[in-house]
Design a protein around this motif. Structure first.
Motif, mmCIF file in Angstrom:
data_model
loop_
_atom_site.group_PDB
_atom_site.id
_atom_site.type_symbol
_atom_site.label_atom_id
_atom_site.label_comp_id
_atom_site.label_asym_id
_atom_site.label_seq_id
_atom_site.Cartn_x
_atom_site.Cartn_y
_atom_site.Cartn_z
ATOM 1 N N ARG A 51 -9.122 -10.429 3.568
ATOM 2 C CA ARG A 51 -10.307 -9.854 2.989
ATOM 3 C C ARG A 51 -11.680 -9.629 3.767
ATOM 4 O O ARG A 51 -12.194 -8.534 3.625
ATOM 5 N N MET A 54 -18.447 -6.122 -2.660
ATOM 6 C CA MET A 54 -17.479 -5.642 -3.567
ATOM 7 C C MET A 54 -15.894 -5.297 -2.470
ATOM 8 O O MET A 54 -14.776 -5.752 -3.267
ATOM 9 N N MET A 55 -16.071 -4.763 -1.409
ATOM 10 C CA MET A 55 -15.017 -4.695 -0.678
ATOM 11 C C MET A 55 -14.207 -5.821 0.195
ATOM 12 O O MET A 55 -13.154 -6.046 0.489
ATOM 13 N N HIS A 56 -15.036 -6.894 0.142
ATOM 14 C CA HIS A 56 -14.630 -8.227 0.927
ATOM 15 C C HIS A 56 -14.789 -9.579 0.114
ATOM 16 O O HIS A 56 -14.167 -10.336 0.476
ATOM 17 N N PHE A 57 -15.658 -9.550 -0.858
ATOM 18 C CA PHE A 57 -15.618 -10.615 -1.611
ATOM 19 C C PHE A 57 -15.613 -10.300 -3.176
ATOM 20 O O PHE A 57 -14.159 -10.263 -3.530
ATOM 21 N N PHE A 58 -16.298 -10.200 -4.207
ATOM 22 C CA PHE A 58 -16.195 -10.017 -5.437
ATOM 23 C C PHE A 58 -16.816 -8.740 -5.931
ATOM 24 O O PHE A 58 -17.672 -8.327 -5.310
ATOM 25 N N GLU A 59 -16.606 -8.107 -6.955
ATOM 26 C CA GLU A 59 -17.296 -7.063 -7.729
ATOM 27 C C GLU A 59 -18.521 -7.288 -8.104
ATOM 28 O O GLU A 59 -18.999 -8.225 -8.721
ATOM 29 N N PRO A 95 -2.557 -13.502 -0.992
ATOM 30 C CA PRO A 95 -3.939 -13.207 -1.612
ATOM 31 C C PRO A 95 -3.759 -12.165 -2.817
ATOM 32 O O PRO A 95 -2.577 -11.475 -3.055
ATOM 33 N N LEU A 138 -15.095 -14.900 -9.410
ATOM 34 C CA LEU A 138 -13.903 -15.462 -10.183
ATOM 35 C C LEU A 138 -13.782 -16.824 -9.959
ATOM 36 O O LEU A 138 -14.441 -17.531 -9.242
ATOM 37 N N PHE A 186 -4.747 -17.130 4.749
ATOM 38 C CA PHE A 186 -4.271 -15.786 5.117
ATOM 39 C C PHE A 186 -5.199 -14.783 4.109
ATOM 40 O O PHE A 186 -5.669 -13.466 4.596
ATOM 41 N N GLU A 187 -5.512 -15.086 2.884
ATOM 42 C CA GLU A 187 -6.326 -14.380 2.249
ATOM 43 C C GLU A 187 -7.662 -14.338 2.607
ATOM 44 O O GLU A 187 -8.530 -13.096 2.659
ATOM 45 N N LYS A 233 0.940 -1.243 0.076
ATOM 46 C CA LYS A 233 -0.082 -0.119 0.062
ATOM 47 C C LYS A 233 0.848 1.451 -0.152
ATOM 48 O O LYS A 233 0.491 2.304 -0.633
ATOM 49 N N ARG A 292 -9.566 -4.318 -3.360
ATOM 50 C CA ARG A 292 -10.645 -5.343 -3.394
ATOM 51 C C ARG A 292 -10.184 -6.845 -3.614
ATOM 52 O O ARG A 292 -9.189 -6.731 -4.250
ATOM 53 N N PRO A 293 -10.824 -7.631 -3.104
ATOM 54 C CA PRO A 293 -10.355 -8.876 -3.077
ATOM 55 C C PRO A 293 -10.519 -9.422 -4.597
ATOM 56 O O PRO A 293 -11.532 -9.024 -5.288
ATOM 57 N N TYR A 330 -9.021 -5.076 3.854
ATOM 58 C CA TYR A 330 -7.581 -4.383 3.047
ATOM 59 C C TYR A 330 -7.444 -2.869 3.698
ATOM 60 O O TYR A 330 -6.387 -2.402 3.843
ATOM 61 N N GLU A 331 -8.940 -2.261 3.850
ATOM 62 C CA GLU A 331 -8.717 -0.909 4.237
ATOM 63 C C GLU A 331 -8.445 -0.683 5.646
ATOM 64 O O GLU A 331 -7.935 0.478 5.947
ATOM 65 N N ASN A 332 -8.443 -1.704 6.350
ATOM 66 C CA ASN A 332 -7.986 -1.621 7.648
ATOM 67 C C ASN A 332 -6.349 -1.958 8.149
ATOM 68 O O ASN A 332 -6.010 -1.792 9.110
ATOM 69 N N ILE A 333 -5.532 -2.180 6.771
ATOM 70 C CA ILE A 333 -4.171 -2.146 7.031
ATOM 71 C C ILE A 333 -3.873 -0.862 6.473
ATOM 72 O O ILE A 333 -3.938 -0.135 5.566
#
Lengths: 341, 666
Positions: free
Chosen positions: B354, B27-32, A257, B50, B349-350, A228, A248-249, B358-361
């Motif tokens: 997720r 969208m933020m934790h899984f998929f679009e 990941p 995906l 880990f992924e 980041k 985003r994942p 990731y916004e919390n990192i």
């Protein structure tokens, strides 16, 4: 004839010149003083005593000097006026060459990463299947290997060849990750700009060949938090703005990941525009932590080292930045386009 | 893939977030989530699942479980209870699995009533893009949308004999599918068949023969797990893609086979009545094993770059159905059966990363190890080459890496590399030279410009004795200029990059260039490239009017002569002496030949020779031409006397005139 008289002539002259606006009339004043006033001063001087003569002569000469100098200045000014020329006429055409807009963008990206200690690497465009797929953890039966998307080289008895002998046009710059790592010892900081290929019909946003910028950073304890930071710096410099990132994942076989990276739209300041499709965010790259199988393919100890990798499309960034609406312009060689950069 | 909001809601007692909010969260934790659209009183979420999650998330249960893990809401799967009755299915039918099938299950229901499905089922099917047909078929489709397991139903009374087999099709065997289309099969295609004929294309599409109709009373329900590669190949060969083939292609757990079968027979007896026969046929040669993964929380923290707590990690993994045992910082987790994508700790880990978000990192600047960055000399030189060519007024172009069939006529076929299935014949071969595409650019530009000059640095591709070669070259093309302008560009380019002066040797037979007007560019006896006029045939073909010249230089060879530092040559203090000399030679004499003779004889005093005129015409004999040279004599150590210069000049004249037919005019 007295000293005061000469001083008076001088004052009169200076006043007259001061008052007069027209250059022509100023010239006439000079002429009048030279012909009339000066000659009368000098003729009167003859009658003065020898003692007075020296002092009066000096002042009279000074007066003559002033008048002649003024006359000279007026002539110069008149001449300048005659030298009038049109500054608005077009300048001579001097042709310089141009660099391709993608060359410009590549160089900018390279210089940003160079500042962070990254080196630039490259590899072959005509790649074998092992580097393009196997080494990057694509399963042997992965659909992409059969997909029409990949441009394979026609080879006799292709099916029976080992993947190191099967050739294709690289579908991404990621094979260079493995090629780079297998020859060196960690840590690594490297970027790979280069041409990649997709076997798809061309239109305003798709081309059969285009450019990617791949990046890789591997070391002890390299983390998502580091990613980041590095990418935040890169994108901030690239767009020359304060930018926000959004991860985003996602899924790629060679990272785990995996994530998609969005950057805040610096064109509309996240208010929503056509470039970001009213979302305030631009999808800019795919990325992730290098899959241990990829590190192992490149003979890097995946228990000791970790790292991130990313890839972004240069064409799309150049299109956003230069407001280019058709990707095909990059590969059309049209001078009306090329000469604008 | 389309998901029904109401369907997802059915897994929760609590109210889900609004469809838009749900889209954001996923969208933020899984998929679009590509689209949220209102349909009737439902919303459809188009989620880009995906391929790694196809195994569990091509289903509403999978997506609902994700929602539960992300939001912390309580999620419940439908309760399944089945009641069996009557004879055992095994007494009625036998299943013979021969290949490409990991599990095959079959159940039978008698006395069903075929009619329309309940409205809620029809609505949810439609929201997901599936057309309702009748209650039996709809139940199978509904349970597929729910669990991700494709199912198939047959009318039991339309099956011939007492055996169903799973086998590859025979060559030219044919089948008519449910959509009444006839397909010819090949031996890559897996079939479900009775003793007489095919009943369906396994995992892809059912046949019309055992179709469920209004009269249907007895049904067989098939739940199976077919080999993903077989299904993908079959689906490609037949060009049929269905909801079932899509799911099989990606692979899913064999545990779903039973779960979905139980669920569908429950639903069928609920919506169509009937009696579920006792027993089940279950071909399951190799049971799936549970996967166990160990890791230390420190490893996780290192990868994420954040101090996530043990409690948080446990909460996330439990919500995703992982079983956890922990000893201090060490985790031993069991992967839930449906997660075919999770097999190593990085996969875990992924999951944690997720869901944690990731916004919390927070970004952390990497510690900089002191490793001197190695310089990429190729890139450095290529950049310098580009700058010089640009500074001589050329425009950089990028052309395609491919040429078409027609263009290939200008090259030897066995040197070209051909593409397997290019999307267009424009891209049939890899370019063996940059010149061809650049000439094409000139032809296009001639519509707008009488002069044009382009350059490109890029890869060319050739085959030599069956081996593929890729090579970087530097190419320049000019329109509306003469050969000497092209040569001037090359000279200034080489002077700047290599510090060398090239010589040009006439050669013939280079692809694309004129047989008579082509030369090798030579530095220190090494051919570094070619220069020449476009070949007349190609020029005509491209409809170019102006003159066209091309240059192609090998990047590797130029690189080998690259000089980074230039050596200063002392500026001479003593005055030069100039002498002019005209040499009359036969018209086909090369300038280079004359020059060489003078240079050799001139020795160290002769500093420079400048050609200032070339004349052919009335004033001199026919068949001759005159070169007018200025010779510049200069010494490093003294002022030259006339006598010294005269002596050298005489020697030069003597040598020149020693050549038959050469004359010096003073």
């Amino acid at each position: 004839m007295k000293l005061v008289d000469i001083e008076k002539v001088k004052d009169n002259f200076l006043q007259e010149i001061e008052k007069e606006k027209s250059l022509e009339k100023k010239k006439k004043i000079c002429k009048k003083y030279i012909e009339e006033e000066l000659s009368s001063v000098f003729s009167l001087l003859k009658n003065a005593s020898a003692k007075e003569k020296a002092e009066l002569g000096r002042v009279a000469n000074e007066l003559r000097g002033i008048i002649l100098k003024t006359q000279e200045e007026m002539k110069e000014k008149a001449k300048e006026k005659d030298d009038w020329f049109d500054v608005t006429l077009p300048g001579n055409k001097i042709e310089v060459g141009t660099l391709h807009p993608l060359t410009d963008l590549r160089r900018r990206c390279e210089s940003i990463f160079l500042k962070m200690g990254f080196v630039v690497a490259d590899g072959p465009e005509l790649e074998n299947e092992w580097y393009n797929f196997d080494a990057l953890n694509f399963r042997p039966d992965h659909p992409v290997r059969e997909m029409q998307d990949t441009l394979f080289v026609k080879q006799k008895e292709r099916g029976s060849l080992e993947s190191k002998n099967k050739f294709l046009m690289r579908t991404h710059t990621s094979p260079v990750q493995v090629r780079y790592m297998e020859k060196r010892k960690p840590p690594f900081r490297v970027i790979v700009p280069g041409r990649v290929f997709r076997n798809e019909a061309t239109d305003s946003s798709h081309e059969i060949n285009f450019y990617q910028l791949e990046g890789l950073m591997v070391g002890e304890g390299v983390s998502i938090a580091n990613f980041k930071s590095v990418i935040g710096y890169f994108l901030g410099e690239l767009f020359n703005a304060e930018v926000k990132l959004r991860l985003r994942p996602s899924y790629f076989p060679f990272t785990e990941p995996s994530f998609e990276v969005d950057v805040s739209c610096s064109i509309c300041k996240m208010k929503g525009c056509s470039v970001c499709q009213q979302t305030g965010w631009i999808e800019i790259m795919g990325a992730g932590m290098v899959h241990p199988n990829v590190l192992e393919s490149a003979k890097v100890d995946s228990e000791k080292y970790s790292g991130f990798a990313f890839g972004c499309g240069l064409d799309r960034i150049a299109m956003i930045e230069n407001k280019i609406n058709d990707i095909r312009l990059f590969y059309g060689g049209d001078l009306r386009f090329l000469k604008q950069f | 893939m389309k998901f029904s909001y109401n369907f997802l809601q059915s897994f929760f007692k609590e109210k889900l977030p609004s469809p838009e909010e749900l889209g954001e969260i996923l969208m933020m934790h899984f998929f679009e989530v590509e689209e949220v659209k209102k349909i009737e009183e439902d919303y459809v979420l188009d989620i880009d699942i995906l391929s790694n999650r196809a195994g569990d998330c091509f289903s509403h249960t999978g997506v609902a479980r994700e929602i539960a893990a992300i939001t912390g809401m309580k999620f419940e799967e439908p309760e399944v209870k089945i009641k069996e009755k009557g004879e055992d299915i095994a007494e009625r039918i036998e299943v013979d699995v021969r290949s490409a099938c990991k599990r095959y299950m079959l159940r039978a229901v008698d006395n069903v009533t075929v009619k329309s499905s309940p409205i809620y089922i029809q609505k949810r099917l439609r929201a997901c893009g599936v057309n309702p047909i009748n209650n039996i078929v709809d139940a199978a489709n509904y349970v597929m949308l729910e669990t991700g397991q494709p199912l198939h139903v047959f009318d039991a009374d339309k099956i011939e004999g007492e055996k169903i087999s799973v086998r590859y099709a025979r060559k030219r065997e044919k089948i008519v599918t449910l959509d009444e289309k006839r397909h010819e099969l090949n031996d890559n295609i897996l079939l479900i068949a009775d003793e007489l004929s095919p009943l369906g294309i396994a995992g892809i599409k059912g046949g019309i023969v055992p179709e469920i109709d209004k009269e249907t009373k007895r049904v067989y329900i098939e739940s199976a797990n077919f080999d993903s590669v077989t299904i993908r190949r079959g689906s490609n060969d037949l060009k049929i893609r269905t909801d079932a083939s899509l799911r099989f292609e990606h692979g899913l757990s064999t545990e779903f086979t039973k779960i979905a079968l139980d669920r569908v027979v429950q639903l069928i007896t609920e919506v169509a009545g009937g009696d579920l026969l006792k027993g089940v046929i279950d071909y399951y040669p190799e049971k799936e094993k549970e996967k166990e993964i160990n890791f230390d929380i420190d490893e996780l923290r290192k990868v994420l770059g954040t101090e996530i707590s043990i409690k948080e990690v446990e909460k996330i993994l439990r919500a995703l159905d992982f079983k956890i045992q922990r000893g201090g910082s060490k985790f031993f987790v069991t992967v839930p059966f449906f997660r075919v994508d999770v097999s190593i700790k990085e996969d875990v880990f992924e999951e944690i990363g997720r869901i944690y978000g990731y916004e919390n990192i927070k970004p952390i600047v990497p510690e900089k190890e002191i490793v001197p960055a190695e310089e990429n000399i190729d890139l450095f030189i290529a950049n310098e080459c580009k700058d010089i060519l640009k500074n001589t007024g050329l425009n950089e172009a990028y052309s395609y890496s491919f040429i078409n069939e027609e263009a290939s006529l200008y090259f030897k076929k066995d040197e070209l590399i051909e593409m397997e299935k290019p999307v267009s014949l424009e891209f049939k071969y890899l370019r063996p030279s940059l010149l061809l595409n650049l000439f094409k650019f000139l032809a296009e530009n001639e519509k707008n410009y009488s002069h044009a000059s382009l350059f490109e640095i890029g890869s060319i591709f050739k085959r030599k004795e069956g081996v593929f070669f890729e090579e970087k070259v530097i190419s320049v093309v000019l329109l509306g200029d003469d050969f000497y302008r092209a040569k001037g560009v090359v000279d200034v380019f080489l002077k700047n990059i290599t510090g060398e002066t090239a010589i040009y040797k006439k050669k013939d037979g280079v692809s694309l260039l004129d047989y008579n007007k082509t030369a090798d560019v030579v530095i220190n006896n090494v051919v570094v490239g070619v220069i020449g006029e476009i070949c007349p045939k190609l020029k005509k073909h491209m409809k170019i009017k102006g003159s066209v010249f091309g240059v192609e230089l090998s990047f590797e060879k130029i690189k080998s002569f690259y000089k980074e530092t230039k050596t200063y040559e002392e500026i001479l203090r003593f005055p030069p002496v100039l002498r002019d000399l005209a040499v009359l030679v036969p018209e086909k004499t090369e300038y280079e030949e004359v020059l060489k003779k003078m240079t050799k004889e001139g020795g160290s005093l002769l500093r420079r020779i400048e050609l200032f005129d070339t004349y052919e015409g009335k004033e001199i004999p026919q068949g001759t031409k005159s070169f007018a040279f200025r010779l510049i004599f200069q010494s490093k150590s003294k002022t030259l006397s006339s006598e010294e210069v005269n002596k050298t000049q005489e020697k030069i004249i003597e040598t020149l005139e020693a050549t038959p037919e050469w004359k010096v005019r003073k």
